[in-house]
Motif scaffolding. Sequence first.
Motif, PDB file in Angstrom:
ATOM      1  N   ASP A  12     -25.593  50.898  38.907  1.00  0.00           N
ATOM      2  CA  ASP A  12     -27.008  51.076  39.211  1.00  0.00           C
ATOM      3  C   ASP A  12     -27.709  51.701  37.998  1.00  0.00           C
ATOM      4  OD1 ASP A  12     -26.216  53.804  39.380  1.00  0.00           O
ATOM      5  OD2 ASP A  12     -25.886  53.637  41.530  1.00  0.00           O
ATOM      6  N   SER A  13     -28.674  52.570  38.243  1.00  0.00           N
ATOM      7  CA  SER A  13     -29.440  53.161  37.132  1.00  0.00           C
ATOM      8  C   SER A  13     -28.577  53.967  36.181  1.00  0.00           C
ATOM      9  CB  SER A  13     -30.550  54.064  37.688  1.00  0.00           C
ATOM     10  OG  SER A  13     -29.996  55.105  38.486  1.00  0.00           O
ATOM     11  N   TYR A  14     -27.510  54.581  36.702  1.00  0.00           N
ATOM     12  CA  TYR A  14     -26.645  55.384  35.839  1.00  0.00           C
ATOM     13  C   TYR A  14     -25.850  54.519  34.866  1.00  0.00           C
ATOM     14  CZ  TYR A  14     -27.480  59.347  39.002  1.00  0.00           C
ATOM     15  OH  TYR A  14     -28.051  60.352  39.743  1.00  0.00           O
ATOM     16  N   THR A  15     -25.680  53.249  35.197  1.00  0.00           N
ATOM     17  CA  THR A  15     -24.928  52.350  34.319  1.00  0.00           C
ATOM     18  C   THR A  15     -25.822  51.695  33.275  1.00  0.00           C
ATOM     19  OG1 THR A  15     -23.258  51.952  36.019  1.00  0.00           O
ATOM     20  CG2 THR A  15     -23.441  50.293  34.292  1.00  0.00           C
ATOM     21  N   ILE A  16     -27.034  51.314  33.674  1.00  0.00           N
ATOM     22  CA  ILE A  16     -27.935  50.723  32.665  1.00  0.00           C
ATOM     23  C   ILE A  16     -28.553  51.796  31.779  1.00  0.00           C
ATOM     24  CG2 ILE A  16     -28.482  48.659  33.998  1.00  0.00           C
ATOM     25  CD1 ILE A  16     -31.179  49.946  34.693  1.00  0.00           C
ATOM     26  N   GLY A  17     -28.554  53.044  32.264  1.00  0.00           N
ATOM     27  CA  GLY A  17     -29.115  54.124  31.465  1.00  0.00           C
ATOM     28  C   GLY A  17     -30.620  54.235  31.599  1.00  0.00           C
ATOM     29  N   GLU A  18     -31.083  54.318  32.841  1.00  0.00           N
ATOM     30  CA  GLU A  18     -32.514  54.498  33.096  1.00  0.00           C
ATOM     31  C   GLU A  18     -33.023  55.716  32.332  1.00  0.00           C
ATOM     32  OE1 GLU A  18     -36.249  53.754  34.801  1.00  0.00           O
ATOM     33  OE2 GLU A  18     -34.430  52.546  35.012  1.00  0.00           O
ATOM     34  N   GLY A  19     -34.077  55.529  31.543  1.00  0.00           N
ATOM     35  CA  GLY A  19     -34.687  56.650  30.842  1.00  0.00           C
ATOM     36  C   GLY A  19     -34.211  56.865  29.424  1.00  0.00           C
ATOM     37  N   VAL A  20     -33.219  56.068  28.984  1.00  0.00           N
ATOM     38  CA  VAL A  20     -32.773  56.163  27.590  1.00  0.00           C
ATOM     39  C   VAL A  20     -32.754  54.766  26.980  1.00  0.00           C
ATOM     40  CG1 VAL A  20     -31.338  58.183  28.096  1.00  0.00           C
ATOM     41  CG2 VAL A  20     -30.295  55.914  28.083  1.00  0.00           C
ATOM     42  N   PRO A  21     -32.792  54.640  25.647  1.00  0.00           N
ATOM     43  CA  PRO A  21     -32.661  53.326  25.028  1.00  0.00           C
ATOM     44  C   PRO A  21     -31.358  52.652  25.457  1.00  0.00           C
ATOM     45  CG  PRO A  21     -33.369  54.944  23.403  1.00  0.00           C
ATOM     46  CD  PRO A  21     -33.013  55.706  24.645  1.00  0.00           C
ATOM     47  N   PHE A  22     -31.401  51.334  25.576  1.00  0.00           N
ATOM     48  CA  PHE A  22     -30.265  50.586  26.124  1.00  0.00           C
ATOM     49  C   PHE A  22     -28.963  50.886  25.392  1.00  0.00           C
ATOM     50  CE2 PHE A  22     -27.740  46.617  26.645  1.00  0.00           C
ATOM     51  CZ  PHE A  22     -27.628  46.645  28.028  1.00  0.00           C
ATOM     52  N   HIS A  23     -29.035  51.028  24.077  1.00  0.00           N
ATOM     53  CA  HIS A  23     -27.808  51.236  23.306  1.00  0.00           C
ATOM     54  C   HIS A  23     -27.195  52.615  23.539  1.00  0.00           C
ATOM     55  CE1 HIS A  23     -30.768  53.117  20.583  1.00  0.00           C
ATOM     56  NE2 HIS A  23     -29.746  53.821  20.117  1.00  0.00           N
ATOM     57  N   GLN A  24     -27.940  53.497  24.238  1.00  0.00           N
ATOM     58  CA  GLN A  24     -27.435  54.844  24.488  1.00  0.00           C
ATOM     59  C   GLN A  24     -26.879  55.031  25.899  1.00  0.00           C
ATOM     60  OE1 GLN A  24     -30.725  57.425  23.342  1.00  0.00           O
ATOM     61  NE2 GLN A  24     -29.969  57.536  21.243  1.00  0.00           N
ATOM     62  N   ASN A  25     -26.842  53.952  26.697  1.00  0.00           N
ATOM     63  CA  ASN A  25     -26.192  54.099  28.001  1.00  0.00           C
ATOM     64  C   ASN A  25     -24.687  54.246  27.788  1.00  0.00           C
ATOM     65  OD1 ASN A  25     -25.059  51.443  27.787  1.00  0.00           O
ATOM     66  ND2 ASN A  25     -26.826  50.549  28.815  1.00  0.00           N
ATOM     67  N   PHE A  26     -23.970  54.668  28.832  1.00  0.00           N
ATOM     68  CA  PHE A  26     -22.556  54.991  28.595  1.00  0.00           C
ATOM     69  C   PHE A  26     -21.687  53.773  28.289  1.00  0.00           C
ATOM     70  CE2 PHE A  26     -21.984  54.422  33.237  1.00  0.00           C
ATOM     71  CZ  PHE A  26     -20.774  53.742  33.278  1.00  0.00           C
ATOM     72  N   PRO A  27     -21.953  52.579  28.863  1.00  0.00           N
ATOM     73  CA  PRO A  27     -21.108  51.444  28.464  1.00  0.00           C
ATOM     74  C   PRO A  27     -21.221  51.116  26.975  1.00  0.00           C
ATOM     75  CG  PRO A  27     -22.212  50.972  30.543  1.00  0.00           C
ATOM     76  CD  PRO A  27     -22.844  52.215  29.994  1.00  0.00           C
ATOM     77  N   ASN A  28     -22.432  51.146  26.442  1.00  0.00           N
ATOM     78  CA  ASN A  28     -22.603  50.841  25.023  1.00  0.00           C
ATOM     79  C   ASN A  28     -22.034  51.944  24.142  1.00  0.00           C
ATOM     80  OD1 ASN A  28     -24.071  48.241  24.382  1.00  0.00           O
ATOM     81  ND2 ASN A  28     -25.373  49.032  26.030  1.00  0.00           N
ATOM     82  N   GLN A  29     -22.210  53.204  24.543  1.00  0.00           N
ATOM     83  CA  GLN A  29     -21.618  54.294  23.755  1.00  0.00           C
ATOM     84  C   GLN A  29     -20.092  54.210  23.772  1.00  0.00           C
ATOM     85  OE1 GLN A  29     -23.095  58.268  23.464  1.00  0.00           O
ATOM     86  NE2 GLN A  29     -24.832  57.862  24.808  1.00  0.00           N
ATOM     87  N   LEU A  30     -19.519  53.824  24.915  1.00  0.00           N
ATOM     88  CA  LEU A  30     -18.070  53.684  25.004  1.00  0.00           C
ATOM     89  C   LEU A  30     -17.570  52.592  24.067  1.00  0.00           C
ATOM     90  CD1 LEU A  30     -15.270  54.181  26.210  1.00  0.00           C
ATOM     91  CD2 LEU A  30     -15.924  52.700  28.136  1.00  0.00           C
ATOM     92  N   VAL A  31     -18.251  51.470  24.055  1.00  0.00           N
ATOM     93  CA  VAL A  31     -17.853  50.367  23.175  1.00  0.00           C
ATOM     94  C   VAL A  31     -17.914  50.804  21.715  1.00  0.00           C
ATOM     95  CG1 VAL A  31     -18.621  48.124  22.282  1.00  0.00           C
ATOM     96  CG2 VAL A  31     -18.315  48.468  24.740  1.00  0.00           C
ATOM     97  N   GLN A  32     -18.943  51.562  21.356  1.00  0.00           N
ATOM     98  CA  GLN A  32     -19.054  52.038  19.976  1.00  0.00           C
ATOM     99  C   GLN A  32     -17.898  52.981  19.622  1.00  0.00           C
ATOM    100  OE1 GLN A  32     -21.041  50.923  17.611  1.00  0.00           O
ATOM    101  NE2 GLN A  32     -21.903  49.497  19.120  1.00  0.00           N
ATOM    102  N   LEU A  33     -17.504  53.822  20.559  1.00  0.00           N
ATOM    103  CA  LEU A  33     -16.360  54.714  20.312  1.00  0.00           C
ATOM    104  C   LEU A  33     -15.077  53.918  20.105  1.00  0.00           C
ATOM    105  CD1 LEU A  33     -16.993  57.573  22.928  1.00  0.00           C
ATOM    106  CD2 LEU A  33     -17.113  57.776  20.431  1.00  0.00           C
ATOM    107  N   LEU A  34     -14.870  52.898  20.921  1.00  0.00           N
ATOM    108  CA  LEU A  34     -13.668  52.071  20.786  1.00  0.00           C
ATOM    109  C   LEU A  34     -13.683  51.303  19.472  1.00  0.00           C
ATOM    110  CD1 LEU A  34     -13.463  50.835  24.475  1.00  0.00           C
ATOM    111  CD2 LEU A  34     -11.708  52.187  23.304  1.00  0.00           C
TER     112      LEU A  34
END
Length: 201
Positions: A12-34
């Motif tokens: 839901d909103s916690y996954t798309i990152g409501e309120g932050v730029p798309f690249h800063q949601n947790f799925p995208n940050q996780l991919v960048q860490l990997l």
Amino acid sequence: MEKLHTYLALGDSYTIGEGVPFHQNFPNQLVQLLRGKGVHMAAPEIIARTGWTTDELAAGMQDYHFLGQYDLVTLLVGVNNQYRGRTVLEYKIELENLLIQALKLAGDKKEHVVLISIPDYGVTPFGAKLGPDVSKEVELFNSVKKALSIQYKVQYFDITPGSREAREHPELLADDQLHPSAAEYSKWSQGLFDKVRPLFK
């Protein structure tokens, strides 16, 4: 040629990152860490929308063209079930169906599926206006999620205790004073990274 690993994020909103730029949601940050550790990762596929309940997520998945299999699937949903006054029993039934789908999408590799707890939004300025029962109800919904993770032997990632730090640290909230900030999502992605890094040899 090195395998391109795939990641499906459901929620839901916690996954798309409501309120932050798309690249800063947790799925995208996780991919960048990997990627930073040399893991060849595709961009995450995200099926999520602000306000979605479990049944709405299930409906959103019906017409989606999935890959045959994903190397990682995360599932974070339920806050809107609680917010709208849906029953815990209904939540259990619908979440279990979603979890069964997630397992299939992960090729039945149980350790490749991560159920993520619901943050305690009762500590936010928005949640505080709704009264003290919010935090108790979130705990109840999370107990269902934790029990399902044990039953199906998938990974469980408990972000709820850390989410309560927003009570004293407003920088962990987005401008809407409800959803997490990029800094909070960074905590989630680091915790997820620690859990899933061993899956990518």
